[in-house]
Design a protein around this motif. Structure first.
Motif, mmCIF file in Angstrom:
data_model
loop_
_atom_site.group_PDB
_atom_site.id
_atom_site.type_symbol
_atom_site.label_atom_id
_atom_site.label_comp_id
_atom_site.label_asym_id
_atom_site.label_seq_id
_atom_site.Cartn_x
_atom_site.Cartn_y
_atom_site.Cartn_z
ATOM 1 N N PHE A 55 1.595 6.666 -8.252
ATOM 2 C CA PHE A 55 0.733 5.110 -8.946
ATOM 3 C C PHE A 55 -0.653 5.774 -9.473
ATOM 4 C CE2 PHE A 55 4.061 3.951 -5.821
ATOM 5 C CZ PHE A 55 5.046 2.237 -6.568
ATOM 6 N N VAL A 81 3.793 4.308 -12.266
ATOM 7 C CA VAL A 81 3.621 3.504 -12.131
ATOM 8 C C VAL A 81 1.904 2.849 -12.434
ATOM 9 C CG1 VAL A 81 2.939 0.678 -11.451
ATOM 10 C CG2 VAL A 81 5.643 1.744 -10.997
ATOM 11 N N VAL A 83 -2.017 1.845 -12.481
ATOM 12 C CA VAL A 83 -2.639 0.540 -12.235
ATOM 13 C C VAL A 83 -4.249 0.478 -12.571
ATOM 14 C CG1 VAL A 83 -3.316 -0.576 -9.472
ATOM 15 C CG2 VAL A 83 -1.208 0.568 -10.028
ATOM 16 N N ALA A 92 -5.707 -0.724 -4.610
ATOM 17 C CA ALA A 92 -4.749 -1.204 -5.160
ATOM 18 C C ALA A 92 -3.626 -0.606 -5.415
ATOM 19 C CB ALA A 92 -4.877 -2.341 -6.739
ATOM 20 N N ALA A 93 -3.148 0.978 -5.770
ATOM 21 C CA ALA A 93 -2.071 2.025 -5.924
ATOM 22 C C ALA A 93 -1.969 2.329 -5.124
ATOM 23 C CB ALA A 93 -2.398 2.553 -6.644
ATOM 24 N N ARG A 95 -2.376 0.539 -1.772
ATOM 25 C CA ARG A 95 -1.507 -0.500 -1.325
ATOM 26 C C ARG A 95 0.141 -0.304 -1.589
ATOM 27 N NH1 ARG A 95 -1.178 -5.734 0.754
ATOM 28 N NH2 ARG A 95 -0.630 -7.352 0.514
ATOM 29 N N LEU A 96 -0.008 -0.262 -2.968
ATOM 30 C CA LEU A 96 1.905 -0.254 -3.968
ATOM 31 C C LEU A 96 2.765 0.820 -3.342
ATOM 32 C CD1 LEU A 96 0.572 -1.297 -7.065
ATOM 33 C CD2 LEU A 96 2.046 -2.572 -5.633
ATOM 34 N N VAL A 99 3.693 0.347 0.102
ATOM 35 C CA VAL A 99 4.564 -1.165 0.595
ATOM 36 C C VAL A 99 6.366 -0.570 0.144
ATOM 37 C CG1 VAL A 99 5.583 -3.249 -0.368
ATOM 38 C CG2 VAL A 99 3.001 -3.010 -0.288
ATOM 39 N N GLN A 100 6.287 0.436 -1.050
ATOM 40 C CA GLN A 100 7.290 0.846 -1.695
ATOM 41 C C GLN A 100 8.055 2.029 -0.702
ATOM 42 O OE1 GLN A 100 8.296 -0.915 -3.926
ATOM 43 N NE2 GLN A 100 8.848 0.686 -5.186
ATOM 44 N N SER A 236 -2.547 -3.575 5.620
ATOM 45 C CA SER A 236 -2.956 -3.674 4.410
ATOM 46 C C SER A 236 -3.450 -4.678 3.644
ATOM 47 C CB SER A 236 -2.201 -2.887 2.968
ATOM 48 O OG SER A 236 -1.848 -2.640 1.825
ATOM 49 N N TYR A 369 -9.671 -5.294 -0.996
ATOM 50 C CA TYR A 369 -8.823 -4.545 -0.681
ATOM 51 C C TYR A 369 -9.409 -4.028 0.813
ATOM 52 C CZ TYR A 369 -5.272 -4.561 -4.502
ATOM 53 O OH TYR A 369 -4.895 -5.971 -5.504
#
Length: 376
Positions: A55, A81, A83, A92-93, A95-96, A99-100, A236, A369
């Motif tokens: 990310f 990905v 961001v 934001a990156a 957090r992604l 989550v993954q 997060s 965030y």
């Protein structure tokens, strides 16, 4: 019901790396990014082939900027990905990536923030505010500074002490844009920007990169990653503005959510990296977090509460004011700094006994965030 990060498998930061934040140079963004990624991989003790997806947070590099960077490490056909979320792009990156990994989609995720100045153009969408040409960021924060000093009976000199602290921390950070300790007189006598704000109370926006690696417990065991380097991501949180919310209200809400999810009161925070693009933001956001009551930030600052070794070390990296704010890397670099602090590996800027840290970023005042990290 909306699920939280803690409802899934534990997630850990296991590696961190940087390319120093710096003024615009001849260095390509590809070199900036690769330097940070390679440092993070070396820190974690794993190879590029062990990363399942990537990310990339950036705000200035155009489309698909990651491809010409990561192909130098080897084109492995794995997900990539990009961001963009203004100043919060890196957050934001991150957090992604968390989550993954928490959901079990990946075992190891690379989160890279990289940026380099380039010409900016006004959006053709017609969504600008009527006063955008008059109320630019430093004007806005100068007005907020005046409102704060009037409300709480503090002085412009008091506000400048925030920059003294952060420049002092930045002087100890080899990755910081500004690495020079400054006296109160130097801060106050700097170039006037707006109202009482001088240039040394405003963040430099340059270039640089920061990378962290996020991993599951399975990956830590399977890849032989040193568990002493594994710092758990306890929460997060992300929010956006409402029709009536301000930067401070966005911050108050997102930090409250992150602390609640992590089951951590503000009083337990040892280190705090926040969005201090201007000195007033540190005062506002420390109070919004609950670490200081409203109007009590300056008295506590003068007592040393926010110094390294104080009650809660704020912006040990130097913050945006000294570490710098190259946009894409900023939020990722905050995570890396907190991970170092919680490992006890931050060198001469180490906050003694650090176990819990909070990272916070705002994007154009509209998105917020916050992440809580904890050393188990």
């Amino acid at each position: 019901m909306t699920k939280l990060l803690g409802d899934f498998e534990p997630v850990y930061v296991v590696g961190a790396g940087w390319h120093r934040y710096q003024p615009l140079s001849e260095t390509t963004y590809v070199e900036l990014g690769l330097t940070a990624v390679r440092a993070a991989l070396a820190d974690a003790g794993i190879g590029w082939e062990d990363v399942d997806e990537s990310f990339i947070g950036h705000g200035r590099l155009g489309m698909a900027a990651g491809r010409p960077m990561l192909r130098h490490l080897g084109a492995l056909g794995k997900p990539l990905v990009h961001v963009e979320n203004a100043s919060a792009s890196g957050s934001a990156a991150f957090r992604l990536g968390c989550v993954q990994v928490a959901a079990g989609v990946s075992d190891v995720a690379l989160v890279l923030g990289v940026d380099k100045p380039r010409p900016t153009y006004r959006s053709p969408t017609g969504t600008q505010g009527l006063a955008d040409d008059a109320i630019v960021p430093f004007t806005h924060f100068s007005l907020l500074t005046g409102a704060y000093t009037s409300a709480y009976g503090v002085t412009d000199e008091d506000m400048a002490r925030i920059a003294v602290k952060n420049h002092g921390n930045g002087a100890k950070n080899p990755n910081a844009h500004r690495r020079q300790q400054r006296t109160l007189e130097e801060i106050l006598q700097g170039r006037k920007v707006a109202g009482a704000l001088t240039s040394l109370q405003c963040c430099p926006v340059g270039e640089g990169a920061a990378a962290v690696l996020v991993a599951s417990e399975t990956a830590i065991n399977r890849l032989g990653i040193d568990p002493g380097k594994a710092i758990r991501v306890a929460s997060s949180a992300a929010v956006t503005e409402t029709t009536v919310s301000s930067d401070q209200q966005v911050t108050e809400e997102v930090i409250a959510r992150a602390l609640h999810e992590a089951q951590t009161p503000a009083s337990e925070l040892d280190v705090f990296e926040l969005h201090d693009a201007f000195t007033i933001e540190e005062a506002q956001y420390v109070e919004a977090s609950g670490i200081a009551p409203p109007g009590q930030y300056i008295p506590m600052l003068k007592e040393g509460a926010f110094d390294i070794g104080g009650k809660c070390a704020v912006s040990t990296s130097g913050g945006l004011i000294a570490m710098g704010h190259p946009i894409g890397p900023t939020g990722v670099g905050q995570i890396g700094e907190i991970a170092l602090q919680l490992r006890g590996a931050a060198g001469e800027r180490q906050h003694p006994g650090a176990r819990v840290g909070l990272a916070h970023m705002v994007g154009l005042g509209a998105v917020g965030y916050a992440h809580v990290l904890r050393r188990d």
